[in-house]
Design an enzyme around this catalytic site. Structure first.
Site, PDB file in Angstrom:
ATOM      1  N   ASP A  90       0.801  -1.073   0.033  1.00 31.25           N
ATOM      2  CA  ASP A  90       0.045   0.060   0.052  1.00 31.25           C
ATOM      3  C   ASP A  90       0.916   1.207  -0.085  1.00 31.25           C
ATOM      4  O   ASP A  90       2.186   1.209   0.352  1.00 31.25           O
ATOM      5  CB  ASP A  90      -1.103  -0.019   1.147  1.00 31.25           C
ATOM      6  CG  ASP A  90      -1.700   1.206   1.361  1.00 31.25           C
ATOM      7  OD1 ASP A  90      -2.378   1.666   0.459  1.00 31.25           O
ATOM      8  OD2 ASP A  90      -1.667   1.768   2.602  1.00 31.25           O
ATOM      9  N   LEU A  91       0.317   2.525  -0.505  1.00 31.13           N
ATOM     10  CA  LEU A  91       1.303   3.593  -0.503  1.00 31.13           C
ATOM     11  C   LEU A  91       0.973   4.646   0.925  1.00 31.13           C
ATOM     12  O   LEU A  91       1.930   4.605   1.862  1.00 31.13           O
ATOM     13  CB  LEU A  91       1.103   4.353  -1.545  1.00 31.13           C
ATOM     14  CG  LEU A  91       1.981   5.742  -1.725  1.00 31.13           C
ATOM     15  CD1 LEU A  91       3.118   5.551  -1.994  1.00 31.13           C
ATOM     16  CD2 LEU A  91       1.225   6.594  -2.908  1.00 31.13           C
ATOM     17  N   ASP A  92      -0.113   5.197   0.859  1.00 35.73           N
ATOM     18  CA  ASP A  92      -0.379   6.100   1.966  1.00 35.73           C
ATOM     19  C   ASP A  92      -0.216   5.166   3.327  1.00 35.73           C
ATOM     20  O   ASP A  92      -1.310   4.352   3.380  1.00 35.73           O
ATOM     21  CB  ASP A  92      -2.026   6.844   1.742  1.00 35.73           C
ATOM     22  CG  ASP A  92      -1.853   7.493   0.559  1.00 35.73           C
ATOM     23  OD1 ASP A  92      -0.925   8.140   0.296  1.00 35.73           O
ATOM     24  OD2 ASP A  92      -2.886   7.500  -0.215  1.00 35.73           O
TER      25      ASP A  92
ATOM     26  N   THR B 237       1.248  10.097   3.946  1.00 33.35           N
ATOM     27  CA  THR B 237       0.474  11.009   3.008  1.00 33.35           C
ATOM     28  C   THR B 237      -0.955  10.708   3.704  1.00 33.35           C
ATOM     29  O   THR B 237      -1.764  11.649   3.474  1.00 33.35           O
ATOM     30  CB  THR B 237       0.453  10.767   1.683  1.00 33.35           C
ATOM     31  OG1 THR B 237       0.581   9.146   1.406  1.00 33.35           O
ATOM     32  CG2 THR B 237       1.446  11.477   0.803  1.00 33.35           C
TER      33      THR B 237
ATOM     34  N   LYS C 268      -9.380   5.747   5.251  1.00 26.08           N
ATOM     35  CA  LYS C 268      -8.313   5.072   4.782  1.00 26.08           C
ATOM     36  C   LYS C 268      -8.373   3.843   3.644  1.00 26.08           C
ATOM     37  O   LYS C 268      -9.246   2.771   4.210  1.00 26.08           O
ATOM     38  CB  LYS C 268      -7.383   4.546   5.799  1.00 26.08           C
ATOM     39  CG  LYS C 268      -6.816   5.906   6.636  1.00 26.08           C
ATOM     40  CD  LYS C 268      -5.813   5.370   7.765  1.00 26.08           C
ATOM     41  CE  LYS C 268      -5.464   6.466   8.577  1.00 26.08           C
ATOM     42  NZ  LYS C 268      -4.360   6.257   9.805  1.00 26.08           N
TER      43      LYS C 268
ATOM     44  N   SER D  62      -2.099   0.857  -4.493  1.00 24.78           N
ATOM     45  CA  SER D  62      -2.623   2.064  -3.794  1.00 24.78           C
ATOM     46  C   SER D  62      -3.914   2.476  -4.488  1.00 24.78           C
ATOM     47  O   SER D  62      -4.050   2.403  -5.731  1.00 24.78           O
ATOM     48  CB  SER D  62      -1.837   3.255  -3.894  1.00 24.78           C
ATOM     49  OG  SER D  62      -2.390   4.414  -3.413  1.00 24.78           O
ATOM     50  N   ALA D  63      -4.992   2.968  -3.808  1.00 28.65           N
ATOM     51  CA  ALA D  63      -6.206   3.376  -4.005  1.00 28.65           C
ATOM     52  C   ALA D  63      -5.940   4.812  -4.703  1.00 28.65           C
ATOM     53  O   ALA D  63      -6.985   5.187  -5.388  1.00 28.65           O
ATOM     54  CB  ALA D  63      -7.116   3.468  -3.010  1.00 28.65           C
ATOM     55  N   SER D  64      -4.789   5.430  -4.425  1.00 27.06           N
ATOM     56  CA  SER D  64      -4.617   6.822  -4.818  1.00 27.06           C
ATOM     57  C   SER D  64      -4.235   6.918  -6.334  1.00 27.06           C
ATOM     58  O   SER D  64      -3.395   6.399  -6.847  1.00 27.06           O
ATOM     59  CB  SER D  64      -3.672   7.531  -4.121  1.00 27.06           C
ATOM     60  OG  SER D  64      -3.362   8.655  -4.506  1.00 27.06           O
TER      61      SER D  64
ATOM     62  N   LYS E 240     -10.726  -1.361  -2.849  1.00 26.98           N
ATOM     63  CA  LYS E 240     -10.728  -2.201  -1.446  1.00 26.98           C
ATOM     64  C   LYS E 240     -11.700  -1.690  -0.483  1.00 26.98           C
ATOM     65  O   LYS E 240     -12.405  -0.435  -0.737  1.00 26.98           O
ATOM     66  CB  LYS E 240      -9.319  -1.457  -0.464  1.00 26.98           C
ATOM     67  CG  LYS E 240      -7.942  -1.692  -1.276  1.00 26.98           C
ATOM     68  CD  LYS E 240      -6.950  -0.739  -0.653  1.00 26.98           C
ATOM     69  CE  LYS E 240      -5.506  -0.580  -1.519  1.00 26.98           C
ATOM     70  NZ  LYS E 240      -4.642   0.146  -0.973  1.00 26.98           N
TER      71      LYS E 240
ATOM     72  N   GLU F  62      -0.345  -3.233   4.612  1.00 27.23           N
ATOM     73  CA  GLU F  62      -1.247  -2.167   4.603  1.00 27.23           C
ATOM     74  C   GLU F  62      -1.566  -1.441   5.757  1.00 27.23           C
ATOM     75  O   GLU F  62      -1.244  -2.069   7.272  1.00 27.23           O
ATOM     76  CB  GLU F  62      -2.744  -3.045   4.419  1.00 27.23           C
ATOM     77  CG  GLU F  62      -3.328  -2.921   3.133  1.00 27.23           C
ATOM     78  CD  GLU F  62      -3.779  -1.668   2.672  1.00 27.23           C
ATOM     79  OE1 GLU F  62      -3.872  -0.663   3.505  1.00 27.23           O
ATOM     80  OE2 GLU F  62      -4.103  -1.413   1.067  1.00 27.23           O
ATOM     81  N   ASP F  63      -2.367  -0.230   5.837  1.00 31.77           N
ATOM     82  CA  ASP F  63      -2.126   0.435   7.224  1.00 31.77           C
ATOM     83  C   ASP F  63      -3.614   0.773   7.323  1.00 31.77           C
ATOM     84  O   ASP F  63      -4.115   1.204   8.344  1.00 31.77           O
ATOM     85  CB  ASP F  63      -1.587   1.877   7.131  1.00 31.77           C
ATOM     86  CG  ASP F  63      -2.352   2.979   6.422  1.00 31.77           C
ATOM     87  OD1 ASP F  63      -2.618   2.513   5.086  1.00 31.77           O
ATOM     88  OD2 ASP F  63      -2.567   3.962   6.843  1.00 31.77           O
TER      89      ASP F  63
HETATM   90  P1  B16 Z   1      -6.561  10.048  -4.205  1.00 31.67           P
HETATM   91  P2  B16 Z   1      -3.773   4.104  -0.205  1.00 31.67           P
HETATM   92  C1  B16 Z   1      -5.833   5.696  -0.680  1.00 31.67           C
HETATM   93  O1  B16 Z   1      -4.441   5.444  -0.726  1.00 31.67           O
HETATM   94  C2  B16 Z   1      -5.799   6.445   0.836  1.00 31.67           C
HETATM   95  O2  B16 Z   1      -5.430   5.598   1.890  1.00 31.67           O
HETATM   96  C3  B16 Z   1      -7.357   7.116   0.989  1.00 31.67           C
HETATM   97  O3  B16 Z   1      -7.330   7.879   1.990  1.00 31.67           O
HETATM   98  C4  B16 Z   1      -7.717   7.805  -0.326  1.00 31.67           C
HETATM   99  O4  B16 Z   1      -8.830   8.154  -0.203  1.00 31.67           O
HETATM  100  C5  B16 Z   1      -7.276   6.939  -1.782  1.00 31.67           C
HETATM  101  O5  B16 Z   1      -6.265   6.594  -1.533  1.00 31.67           O
HETATM  102  C6  B16 Z   1      -7.656   7.781  -3.048  1.00 31.67           C
HETATM  103  O6  B16 Z   1      -6.653   8.724  -3.102  1.00 31.67           O
HETATM  104  O7  B16 Z   1      -7.755  10.776  -3.539  1.00 31.67           O
HETATM  105  O8  B16 Z   1      -5.336  10.478  -4.062  1.00 31.67           O
HETATM  106  O9  B16 Z   1      -6.996   9.373  -5.379  1.00 31.67           O
HETATM  107  O10 B16 Z   1      -3.887   3.788   1.160  1.00 31.67           O
HETATM  108  O11 B16 Z   1      -4.671   2.819  -0.926  1.00 31.67           O
HETATM  109  O12 B16 Z   1      -2.438   4.104  -0.913  1.00 31.67           O
HETATM  110 MG    MG Z   2      -2.953   3.105   3.213  1.00 33.15          MG
END
Ligand code: B16
Ligand code: MG
Length: 218
Positions: free
Chosen positions: A7-9, A15, A43, A114-116, A145, A169-170
């Site tokens: 996972d990233l964040d 972040t 998260k 990562s979901a980001s 997720k 993961e966190d």
């Molecule tokens: P974005 P991860 C997730 O990253 C975050 O934990 C989550 O809080 C955020 O809403 C999601 O990414 C989407 O991010 O708005 O930058 O596309 O923990 O899966 O690395």
């Molecule tokens: Mg995370």
């Protein structure tokens, strides 16, 4: 253990704190209560799902059109991008750079799940892009997720079986996704927030290749 899927964040860099601050600003502007405990639920889940949960908390789910919601999500992302523009390699969490180096040297696959949508930008800012054999394209993922799809895609991209993968993961939604994929789950945080994880560490500083291999083989 043939691959580690990160996972990233909250795992590679903090972040998660910037997401908290950016959502906090938006919630304050909308008059919606927002605190760290509630933020735990956001998260690992997508931007639009996060906004839906925040609006529901303020009983405002019906108050905005889809177009308004799009505008609110864009506003949050603009603030988030302002905060992450200052990220540097010194923001990599403890133990992560040495773990990536050990995995790379041992020929173990490395993927990002990562979901980001900002993940590639952040990896670049951290100067870690070259360690990753695969960065899963979240825009191509149909189910976020806690669905296992993003971790299964990471394993498929690396050409390894899920049972040979460790996921780190966190977030509770992320642990569910890793276990649903049939992988070994490492949680970073407190055990109460990491239910179902195979092991939990309080800090990424505890992670190393030997430590992961030891637990993976237990
Ligand atoms: P974005 P991860 C997730 O990253 C975050 O934990 C989550 O809080 C955020 O809403 C999601 O990414 C989407 O991010 O708005 O930058 O596309 O923990 O899966 O690395
Ligand atoms: Mg995370």
């Amino acid at each position: 253990m043939k691959a580690v899927i990160f996972d990233l964040d909250g795992v590679i860099t903090d972040t998660a704190e910037y997401h908290f601050q950016a959502w906090g600003s938006l919630a304050a502007a909308l008059g919606i209560p927002f605190d760290r405990e509630f933020n735990e639920q956001l998260k690992g889940i997508s931007r639009t799902e996060s906004l839906d949960k925040i609006l529901a908390r303020g009983n405002l789910s019906e108050a905005y059109t889809d177009e308004d919601k799009q505008e609110l999500a864009t506003r949050k992302n603009a603030e988030y991008q302002r905060l992450i523009s200052a990220v540097t390699p010194s923001d990599v969490l403890p133990g992560i750079k040495s773990l990536l180096t050990e995995l790379h040297d041992a020929g173990i696959g490395i993927a990002l799940a990562s979901a980001s949508k900002n993940a590639a930008f952040i990896l670049d800012r951290l100067e870690l892009t070259r360690y990753f054999d695969s960065v899963v394209d979240v825009t191509a993922i149909r189910h976020g997720k806690p669905d296992p799809e993003i971790f299964l895609t990471g394993a498929a991209n690396l050409g390894v079986q899920p049972a040979d993968c460790v996921g780190i993961e966190d977030a509770q939604a992320g642990i569910q996704a890793i276990k649903g994929a049939g992988m070994f789950a490492v949680g970073v945080g407190t055990p109460s927030q990491m239910q179902g994880a195979d092991i939990v560490v309080a800090s990424t500083a505890e992670l190393s290749l030997s430590m992961l291999e030891e637990h993976f083989c237990e």
